[in-house]
Design a protein around this motif. Structure first.
Motif, PDB file in Angstrom:
ATOM      1  N   GLY B 224      -6.407   5.388  -9.236  1.00 19.85           N
ATOM      2  CA  GLY B 224      -6.123   4.099  -9.961  1.00 19.85           C
ATOM      3  C   GLY B 224      -5.264   4.512 -11.641  1.00 19.85           C
ATOM      4  O   GLY B 224      -5.225   5.457 -11.851  1.00 19.85           O
ATOM      5  N   LYS B 225      -6.253   3.244 -12.373  1.00 16.94           N
ATOM      6  CA  LYS B 225      -5.710   3.096 -13.742  1.00 16.94           C
ATOM      7  C   LYS B 225      -6.464   4.423 -14.727  1.00 16.94           C
ATOM      8  O   LYS B 225      -4.731   4.633 -15.888  1.00 16.94           O
ATOM      9  N   GLY B 226      -7.390   5.191 -14.261  1.00 14.58           N
ATOM     10  CA  GLY B 226      -8.089   5.932 -14.397  1.00 14.58           C
ATOM     11  C   GLY B 226      -6.711   7.245 -14.676  1.00 14.58           C
ATOM     12  O   GLY B 226      -6.702   8.091 -15.828  1.00 14.58           O
ATOM     13  N   ALA B 249      -3.512   3.796  -3.315  1.00 13.48           N
ATOM     14  CA  ALA B 249      -4.366   4.072  -5.339  1.00 13.48           C
ATOM     15  C   ALA B 249      -4.610   2.034  -5.049  1.00 13.48           C
ATOM     16  O   ALA B 249      -4.863   2.052  -4.071  1.00 13.48           O
ATOM     17  N   SER B 250      -5.266   2.470  -6.447  1.00 17.92           N
ATOM     18  CA  SER B 250      -5.848   0.702  -6.706  1.00 17.92           C
ATOM     19  C   SER B 250      -5.010   0.158  -7.140  1.00 17.92           C
ATOM     20  O   SER B 250      -3.591  -0.077  -7.138  1.00 17.92           O
ATOM     21  N   ARG B 251      -5.056  -1.414  -6.772  1.00 18.80           N
ATOM     22  CA  ARG B 251      -3.754  -2.501  -7.111  1.00 18.80           C
ATOM     23  C   ARG B 251      -3.472  -2.230  -8.593  1.00 18.80           C
ATOM     24  O   ARG B 251      -2.180  -2.022  -9.095  1.00 18.80           O
ATOM     25  N   LEU B 267      -8.154  -4.977  -0.378  1.00 17.64           N
ATOM     26  CA  LEU B 267      -8.598  -6.412   0.312  1.00 17.64           C
ATOM     27  C   LEU B 267      -7.054  -6.720   0.472  1.00 17.64           C
ATOM     28  O   LEU B 267      -6.108  -7.497   1.536  1.00 17.64           O
ATOM     29  N   SER B 268      -5.784  -7.234  -0.163  1.00 15.06           N
ATOM     30  CA  SER B 268      -4.777  -7.492  -0.071  1.00 15.06           C
ATOM     31  C   SER B 268      -3.412  -5.684  -0.202  1.00 15.06           C
ATOM     32  O   SER B 268      -2.684  -5.851  -0.450  1.00 15.06           O
ATOM     33  N   GLY B 269      -4.528  -4.876   0.124  1.00 18.71           N
ATOM     34  CA  GLY B 269      -3.307  -3.568   0.624  1.00 18.71           C
ATOM     35  C   GLY B 269      -4.164  -3.526   1.674  1.00 18.71           C
ATOM     36  O   GLY B 269      -4.048  -4.021   2.926  1.00 18.71           O
ATOM     37  N   ILE B 282     -11.302   5.335 -10.373  1.00 17.64           N
ATOM     38  CA  ILE B 282     -10.711   4.267  -9.175  1.00 17.64           C
ATOM     39  C   ILE B 282     -12.060   3.587  -9.994  1.00 17.64           C
ATOM     40  O   ILE B 282     -13.050   4.453  -9.645  1.00 17.64           O
ATOM     41  N   SER B 283     -12.301   2.656 -10.045  1.00 10.60           N
ATOM     42  CA  SER B 283     -13.352   2.106 -10.799  1.00 10.60           C
ATOM     43  C   SER B 283     -14.031   1.382 -10.159  1.00 10.60           C
ATOM     44  O   SER B 283     -15.755   1.603  -9.499  1.00 10.60           O
ATOM     45  N   GLY B 284     -13.266   1.157  -9.056  1.00  8.85           N
ATOM     46  CA  GLY B 284     -14.389   0.665  -7.263  1.00  8.85           C
ATOM     47  C   GLY B 284     -14.882  -0.899  -7.175  1.00  8.85           C
ATOM     48  O   GLY B 284     -16.203  -1.275  -6.980  1.00  8.85           O
ATOM     49  N   VAL B 286     -15.228  -4.504  -5.904  1.00 13.91           N
ATOM     50  CA  VAL B 286     -15.766  -4.990  -4.359  1.00 13.91           C
ATOM     51  C   VAL B 286     -13.668  -4.541  -3.286  1.00 13.91           C
ATOM     52  O   VAL B 286     -13.976  -4.977  -2.458  1.00 13.91           O
ATOM     53  N   GLN B 287     -12.914  -5.170  -3.980  1.00 16.65           N
ATOM     54  CA  GLN B 287     -11.880  -5.107  -3.334  1.00 16.65           C
ATOM     55  C   GLN B 287     -10.829  -4.288  -2.725  1.00 16.65           C
ATOM     56  O   GLN B 287     -10.199  -4.342  -2.127  1.00 16.65           O
ATOM     57  N   HIS B 288     -11.071  -3.028  -3.761  1.00 21.28           N
ATOM     58  CA  HIS B 288     -10.972  -2.075  -3.635  1.00 21.28           C
ATOM     59  C   HIS B 288     -11.602  -0.974  -2.158  1.00 21.28           C
ATOM     60  O   HIS B 288     -11.356  -1.070  -1.587  1.00 21.28           O
ATOM     61  N   ILE B 301     -14.425  10.812  -8.153  1.00 27.00           N
ATOM     62  CA  ILE B 301     -14.468  11.238 -10.096  1.00 27.00           C
ATOM     63  C   ILE B 301     -13.528   9.874 -10.516  1.00 27.00           C
ATOM     64  O   ILE B 301     -13.002   9.439 -10.630  1.00 27.00           O
ATOM     65  N   ASN B 302     -14.860   9.770 -11.998  1.00 30.11           N
ATOM     66  CA  ASN B 302     -14.953   8.760 -13.076  1.00 30.11           C
ATOM     67  C   ASN B 302     -15.736   8.797 -13.942  1.00 30.11           C
ATOM     68  O   ASN B 302     -16.911  10.033 -13.976  1.00 30.11           O
ATOM     69  N   SER B 303     -15.311   9.284 -15.027  1.00 29.78           N
ATOM     70  CA  SER B 303     -15.519   9.396 -16.715  1.00 29.78           C
ATOM     71  C   SER B 303     -16.487   8.625 -17.169  1.00 29.78           C
ATOM     72  O   SER B 303     -17.855   8.500 -17.627  1.00 29.78           O
TER      73      SER B 303
HETATM   74  C1  LIG Z   1      -7.752 -11.240  -4.392  1.00 28.07           C
HETATM   75  C2  LIG Z   1      -8.416 -10.435  -5.247  1.00 28.07           C
HETATM   76  C3  LIG Z   1      -7.367  -8.735  -4.394  1.00 28.07           C
HETATM   77  C4  LIG Z   1      -7.618  -7.749  -5.160  1.00 28.07           C
HETATM   78  N1  LIG Z   1      -7.199  -6.450  -4.745  1.00 28.07           N
HETATM   79  C5  LIG Z   1      -7.348  -5.388  -4.243  1.00 28.07           C
HETATM   80  C6  LIG Z   1      -6.902  -4.256  -3.730  1.00 28.07           C
HETATM   81  O1  LIG Z   1      -6.867  -4.482  -2.260  1.00 28.07           O
HETATM   82  N2  LIG Z   1      -7.214  -3.124  -4.115  1.00 28.07           N
HETATM   83  C7  LIG Z   1      -7.600  -2.769  -5.351  1.00 28.07           C
HETATM   84  O2  LIG Z   1      -7.299  -1.560  -5.853  1.00 28.07           O
HETATM   85  N3  LIG Z   1      -7.790  -4.224  -6.167  1.00 28.07           N
HETATM   86  C8  LIG Z   1      -7.176  -5.109  -5.383  1.00 28.07           C
HETATM   87  N4  LIG Z   1      -7.931  -5.978  -6.811  1.00 28.07           N
HETATM   88  C9  LIG Z   1      -8.186  -5.916  -8.127  1.00 28.07           C
HETATM   89  C10 LIG Z   1      -9.538  -5.069  -7.826  1.00 28.07           C
HETATM   90  O3  LIG Z   1     -10.471  -6.110  -8.766  1.00 28.07           O
HETATM   91  C11 LIG Z   1      -9.659  -4.305  -9.626  1.00 28.07           C
HETATM   92  O4  LIG Z   1      -8.958  -4.573 -11.253  1.00 28.07           O
HETATM   93  C12 LIG Z   1      -8.617  -3.270  -9.299  1.00 28.07           C
HETATM   94  O5  LIG Z   1      -9.280  -2.514  -8.089  1.00 28.07           O
HETATM   95  C13 LIG Z   1      -9.563  -2.054 -10.217  1.00 28.07           C
HETATM   96  O6  LIG Z   1      -8.007  -0.144  -9.655  1.00 28.07           O
HETATM   97  P1  LIG Z   1      -9.128   0.510 -10.671  1.00 28.07           P
HETATM   98  O7  LIG Z   1     -10.239   0.687 -10.556  1.00 28.07           O
HETATM   99  O8  LIG Z   1      -7.400   1.441 -10.622  1.00 28.07           O
HETATM  100  O9  LIG Z   1      -8.444   0.365 -12.934  1.00 28.07           O
HETATM  101  P2  LIG Z   1     -10.264  -0.123 -13.711  1.00 28.07           P
HETATM  102  O10 LIG Z   1     -11.167  -1.376 -13.233  1.00 28.07           O
HETATM  103  O11 LIG Z   1      -9.040  -0.711 -14.973  1.00 28.07           O
HETATM  104  O12 LIG Z   1     -10.456   0.914 -13.479  1.00 28.07           O
HETATM  105  C14 LIG Z   1     -10.156   1.904 -13.937  1.00 28.07           C
HETATM  106  C15 LIG Z   1     -11.378   2.969 -14.428  1.00 28.07           C
HETATM  107  O13 LIG Z   1     -10.371   5.013 -14.293  1.00 28.07           O
HETATM  108  C16 LIG Z   1     -12.295   5.793 -14.699  1.00 28.07           C
HETATM  109  N5  LIG Z   1     -11.256   6.304 -16.176  1.00 28.07           N
HETATM  110  C17 LIG Z   1     -10.155   5.861 -17.063  1.00 28.07           C
HETATM  111  N6  LIG Z   1      -9.674   7.433 -17.101  1.00 28.07           N
HETATM  112  C18 LIG Z   1     -10.420   8.748 -16.335  1.00 28.07           C
HETATM  113  C19 LIG Z   1     -10.264   9.811 -16.670  1.00 28.07           C
HETATM  114  N7  LIG Z   1      -9.942  10.507 -17.697  1.00 28.07           N
HETATM  115  N8  LIG Z   1     -10.993  10.295 -15.653  1.00 28.07           N
HETATM  116  C20 LIG Z   1     -11.505  10.076 -15.202  1.00 28.07           C
HETATM  117  N9  LIG Z   1     -11.718   8.420 -15.110  1.00 28.07           N
HETATM  118  C21 LIG Z   1     -11.177   7.666 -15.916  1.00 28.07           C
HETATM  119  C22 LIG Z   1     -12.876   4.343 -15.856  1.00 28.07           C
HETATM  120  O14 LIG Z   1     -14.000   4.917 -15.736  1.00 28.07           O
HETATM  121  C23 LIG Z   1     -12.158   3.476 -14.757  1.00 28.07           C
HETATM  122  O15 LIG Z   1     -13.428   3.282 -13.996  1.00 28.07           O
HETATM  123  C24 LIG Z   1      -7.573  -7.621  -6.316  1.00 28.07           C
HETATM  124  C25 LIG Z   1      -8.132  -8.793  -6.833  1.00 28.07           C
HETATM  125  C26 LIG Z   1      -8.666  -9.845  -6.041  1.00 28.07           C
HETATM  126  C27 LIG Z   1      -8.841 -10.171  -7.429  1.00 28.07           C
END
Ligand SMILES: Cc1cc2nc3c(=O)[nH]c(=O)nc-3n(C[C@H](O)[C@H](O)[C@H](O)COP(=O)(O)OP(=O)(O)OC[C@H]3O[C@@H](n4cnc5c(N)ncnc54)[C@H](O)[C@@H]3O)c2cc1C
Lengths: 266, 339
Positions: B224-226, B249-251, B267-269, B282-284, B286-288, B301-303
């Protein structure tokens, strides 16, 4: 060329409230926005207009409560020409099948001789992706779903790419056609100042079920073949082992490797 | 609306899929869903297969749960196209009158089923993750995530028939092959205007995916974004290679353009159901979770110790992924050498 873009106003937040009785969404008091994927449909329409130039007219059509007129205005601000909103209490609670019936009836009534209907692949609230192809079916048009690129349009035909499992399918279809788009297709622009001014001034007709000549028995919750009977929170929790790397990263990772071995993953 | 006597409608039907000349495994998943429904209703489970040069391959559908296989085999039906497929299926449904018709929520299912809903005057529920029968009312109970995965909705189609739904791929495992099962294969002929299509397929551009398409992958390493920067995708690739797995990957990660949309889980993937799902950075949301919570084993694995992803993890490491992943790769490689 006449283009119709279908847009939906959706709740801007993802913590939406539900009416536990009817199983429909409570839309009051929640910020709204244009369904994100519809912005790609609007953008594509405007790009077609820019490419072909004179003689392209973009009509925006939405269905929803009165305040959904904001979504129609947003589309005008980006470069669409005319807007319409289907708004009637009789539409409330419609499922996709009924929504598509109302939209297709509205299109037939309001835009004669259209060549292309564009919409987003799905909306972020209902997430069904059914309305687009259903509108196509009501109008007897072929539906090109998951379109990621319009390679050519004009002279009565379209060549488009569809993003499907394993790659992209290149297809050709006669016009008129319904096209639902995915994000890959373009990067939506922001409205400019003159667009915003135009959107502010333009008159957007509100049309009722009667205005478009829709069969009332087919509308709303009553006319919908599907019924939401229950809503509940998803349960996905597991009780796993959580360790920290603090102090002993090696131990934490070794623990994971042991776990994977024990589970016969490795 | 057409007047119909809905009591005549009996039986469960699934619309199978053919891809690249083979029966696609989503067809087996549909049979697994359909078998449960048909047994509860004490009716037959039928599957419709439309394709080209497919007659000899449909036999495998019977050991997977089908009582009847309707096969329509014609060179003009090699690829899914909406006109011929919907014309054929409409005619068959009107002739045989199944009470339930399910398809997979693939690009094909999600395109043809809405058209079927209009042609047949029947209701359709998208993207179900659960199907069951209410025996008292003899109705299909359809469950699907809604409103960004925040809630689950249960939906019924009280009057119109057939009751139709698309079901998410990988929301159920296929039934084990049972060669003692008996079934019938029925070849149906269609010709003339049934085979014509307004839409022509000009070409197919295959996508070079890393590993298997994620829906089919047994091992998925997701980020994910991490991950912070696209250049670190290489690190995840290296881990995926250790398992011979695929990248997810996450969105947020796909939105940032770090990897193509086809790798997005949620959800959208894509919905995935691998043996192993490793979620790093990946933060986890609900959509993921909506796309991966049915994985057999989930590693997080998350910090951030409070990250939501730990709530669904079988094993979680609170720490910096840039420390954990290289160490994990090293240890896994050592382990592989030992063996
Ligand atoms: C209608 C709708 C549909 C959606 N569909 C999807 C979908 O299909 N799939 C999806 O994934 N999301 C979907 N989303 C988006 C979802 O709500 C989240 O915004 C998205 O999943 C977050 O992605 P992320 O976990 O990569 O990013 P973030 O939420 O920003 O999480 C990043 C994580 O990385 C961790 N991190 C940062 N640095 C490090 C490090 N050095 N080591 C370890 N961990 C680290 C952080 O602690 C954080 O938990 C949807 C949202 C909506 C509203």
């Amino acid at each position: 060329m006449k283009i119709v873009v279908l847009v939906k106003q959706v709740p801007a937040t993802d913590n939406v409230k539900m009416d536990e009785e009817t199983g429909t969404m409570i839309r009051d008091g929640i910020e709204s926005e244009v369904n994100p994927l519809d912005l790609y449909a609007i953008e594509e329409a405007v790009r077609i207009k820019e490419r072909i130039g004179e003689g392209v007219e973009i009509n925006v059509l939405s269905m929803g409560p009165k305040k959904a007129v904001e979504a129609v205005r947003s589309a005008i601000a980006i470069g669409c020409d005319k807007g319409y909103l289907l708004s009637d209490r009789k539409f409330a609670g419609s499922d996709t099948w009924v929504t598509a019936y109302a939209l297709s009836t509205g299109i037939t009534k309001l835009v004669s001789g259209f060549d292309l209907i564009l919409c987003g692949e799905r909306a972020t609230d209902g997430e069904t992706g059914q309305v687009g192809p259903e509108v196509g079916a009501y109008l007897g048009l072929p539906a090109l779903t998951y379109v990621s690129k319009i390679e050519e349009i004009g002279n009565g035909k379209i060549i488009a790419h569809r993003a499907v499992e394993g790659g992209h399918e290149v297809v050709e279809s006669p016009l008129p056609v319904l096209v639902s788009v995915v994000k890959e297709i373009n990067t939506p622009r922001m409205p400019n100042f003159s667009g915003k001014m135009k959107a502010k001034k333009i008159e957007i007709p509100l049309l009722t079920a009667e205005d478009i000549g829709a069969d009332e028995e087919r509308l709303g919750l009553q006319g919908s073949p599907t019924r939401v009977v229950k809503i509940f929170r998803p349960q996905v929790a597991r009780k796993g082992k959580i360790v920290s790397t603090a102090g002993d990263p090696d131990g934490a990772v070794s623990g994971l490797v042991d776990f994977l071995t024990e589970k016969t993953i490795i | 609306m057409k007047e119909r006597d809905y009591r005549q409608y009996k039986g469960v039907w699934a619309l199978g899929e053919v891809r690249d000349g083979e029966i696609h495994p989503v067809s087996f998943e549909l049979l697994a869903w359909g078998r449960g429904l048909a047994d509860k209703l004490s009716v037959d489970l039928s599957i419709v297969i439309i394709g080209s040069h497919i007659k000899d391959k449909v036999k495998e559908l019977i050991p997977r749960g089908a009582d009847k296989v309707y096969v329509i085999d014609h060179p003009a039906l090699e690829h899914f196209r909406i006109d011929p497929f919907s014309a054929i299926l409409t005619t068959m449904v009107e002739e045989y009158k199944p009470e339930i018709l399910i398809a997979s929520a693939t690009s094909m299912g999600r395109t043809i089923m809405p058209v079927m809903a209009v042609k047949l005057d029947a209701g359709l529920t998208a993207d179900c993750t659960g199907l069951d029968i209410d025996l008292e009312e003899r109705l299909l109970i359809q469950t699907r995530p809604a409103v960004g995965g925040n809630i689950m909705a249960t939906i019924k189609t009280p009057v119109l028939r057939p009751q139709m739904s698309t079901v998410r791929p990988k929301s159920k495992r296929p039934l084990p092959v049972d060669h003692s099962r008996k079934g019938e294969i029925l070849v149906k002929e269609f010709s003339g205007e049934f085979l014509t299509s307004r839409v022509k397929r000009l070409a197919f551009i295959r996508e070079e995916a890393i590993g298997a398409p994620i829906q089919d992958a047994e091992y998925i390493v997701a980020f994910g974004k991490g991950l912070k920067d696209s250049k670190h995708v290489e690190l995840m690739k290296e881990l995926a290679q250790v398992f011979n797995g695929s990248l997810g990957a996450s969105r947020n990660a796909t939105d940032l353009g770090w990897i193509s949309y086809s790798h997005q889980v949620g959800l959208s993937g894509k919905t995935v159901s691998p043996r192993l799902y490793i979620a790093a950075g990946i933060s986890g949301a609900v959509q993921h979770l909506a796309g991966m919570s049915s994985a057999e084993i989930i590693i997080a694995i998350n910090s951030d110790p409070d990250a939501n992803i730990f709530g669904v993890a079988d094993y979680g490491i609170v720490g910096d992924l840039f420390e954990v992943i290289p160490l994990l790769i090293k240890k896994l490689k050592e382990k592989a050498k030992e063996a």
